[in-house]
Every structure is written in structure tokens, then in C-alpha cells.
Design an enzyme around this catalytic site. Sequence first.
Site: not given
Length: 322
Positions: A49, A86, A177, A244
Site C-alpha cells: 500500500d 490509505h 470501486n 479498499s
Amino acid sequence: MERIVRLIPYKLIAKLEAVTEVPKGVEMIQAPKIWGKTKGLGTTIAILDTGCDLAHPDLKDRIIGGRNFTNDDKGNLEVFRDYNGHGTHVAGTIAATQNQKGVVGVAPEANLLIVKVLDKNGSGQYDWIINGIHYAIEQKVDIISMSLGGPEDVPELHEAIQKAVDNNILVVCAAGNEGDGQDTTNEFDYPGSYNEVISVGAVSLDRRISDFSNSNNEVDLVAPGETILSTYLNGKYAKLSGTSMATPHVSGALALVKILSNRAFERELTVPELYAQLVKRTVPLGFSPKLEGNGMVFLTAIDYLTDVFNHDLKLNFIKNHK
């Protein structure tokens, strides 16, 4: 042309200075009811990430190391700090420490390996992801968690994932998404659409399929992905939405499932066997399999079915022995 992969788009709902609670998503998948048996101790999850807030009070005791594959901090391999937020949020959902303050993750005693493959803007080269996967394999992690993706099917990325699975590493990825809430259309993101990965869609906290969650025949299951409370930058907290946010619920759940299953079978289960054990711990929500796969992860589902089975056996015994 340079090939770029990005964070699965997500929505920041709110930032919070301080909290003290078990997040609703963690409760929703029944993780606290498993903690009497295991909290993930002995498992290692690689988070590919944007890095992590290494000093966050809920995470600092969980992080065992990491590496930076991006150009941030002049490409210094040893600096895997998060400038985006994130990666820190994902880390908290997986394994925030149970310390009576802040939040707690699904597997609060699991180890985290921070593999920074996306830069401060949330984007990165496919080579960074591929190198990150190979690094995780070298470190002999149990699970790789990736809340990232792109529209391009890159053979080298697929091969790296296949190598991880061949090394008995579970690979968990966000489905994406780009959904429209319909099961009649397909939306594919990679690596989430590779058959070898566990592809995770999102549901709201009232168990409705999130409109943004991709639908396709590679979705394996769903988890909470809307208004998810977790750790954030500078020791703070935030609520975010996206597949996520659903993905780390499953990554943490797998840490618990792996320990419980290996203990029950008295051996190391393979990736397909562990996947089967995970699927046993899902509940159908009544939506199309292209939206929900096998259903929502629900860690006590197998115990519930056992209780129902034993109850029925008891009733039949009483009935037949009156």
C-alpha cells in the site's frame, strides 16, 4: 509508455482526533467472538500500500519491518512512511492493537510487514507492486493484502501472484470501486480479478451491497466497506469507504482462520484448503454471486451451523427415545 497502478478509489468520510471503540465492521464479521481462541499471534500479513504511520499508538507494536519500493524519500528502501493515509487505515483494520484505547483490528496480535508500493499520491508503477510481492514471498509472510488495482492485465503481475500462492501465501485483493450496483454488468480490476486471489467486494454496515463495488464472476466474498473507522496519519483516526476498506477485514479474518484451521487439522493447510475454511465462515446475503460471491465473511458461521446441527440431533434423540 509507463504502466501505472493506483489505489482503488476511496472516499474520506471524516477525520477524528481520538476514539475508543471496537469498529462496527470488526464486530460485524464477529472477530471479537474469536479472540478467546486466537488474536492472530504468529501470523504475518504483508500490506502492499502507501506505507504506514509507524509511530501510531495502535500500530507501532504490530509492525515488524518493511521496505519502500517507491520514489518517495528519494527511493530510500528503509523509509516506508505513509504520506497518504490509505495504508495506515488498512493496517488498523487488519491488526490495530487491543490496548483499551483507539481502535482494534480484526487480528490484533498479528504481525504487519509494511511494503510501500504506492507513493504519496496513491499511484505507482507495476514494477513496484511486482517487486513488493517478491519481497513478501522472500520474507515468508502468511498473507498478502492489496487494496490497489488497475484496468490492465499485466502478465508479470499475474506471475508474481501465482508464485506467492505456490509458496502457500494467501493473496487478498480489493474487487474495485467501478461498480454500478447491477449484476448484469461486469467491472474488472487487476489484480483483484485474477482467479488465484481472494477478491473482496464491499457491503454497508446494514449489509447492503455497496453501489460502487465491482461485480463479476471472480468476486469471492464481501466485507464491510462503508464508513469504516480505523487508524490514520499523525496518530489520528478516520472513516473511509471503498472496497479498499473491505479487503483488510478479510485479510485479518484469514489470519484467525489460518490459526484455527491449522490447529484443528494439526498440520499446515494449503491455500485452497484455507480458502475453503474461509468460505465456510461466510453467510449469504441474498444478492447475486457476481455481487457477493459466497456471501459476507462471518467468523462464527461454522460454530453457528454446528450448534444448529447439534440442537437438531438432540431434538431427534429426545423424540426417538420418549
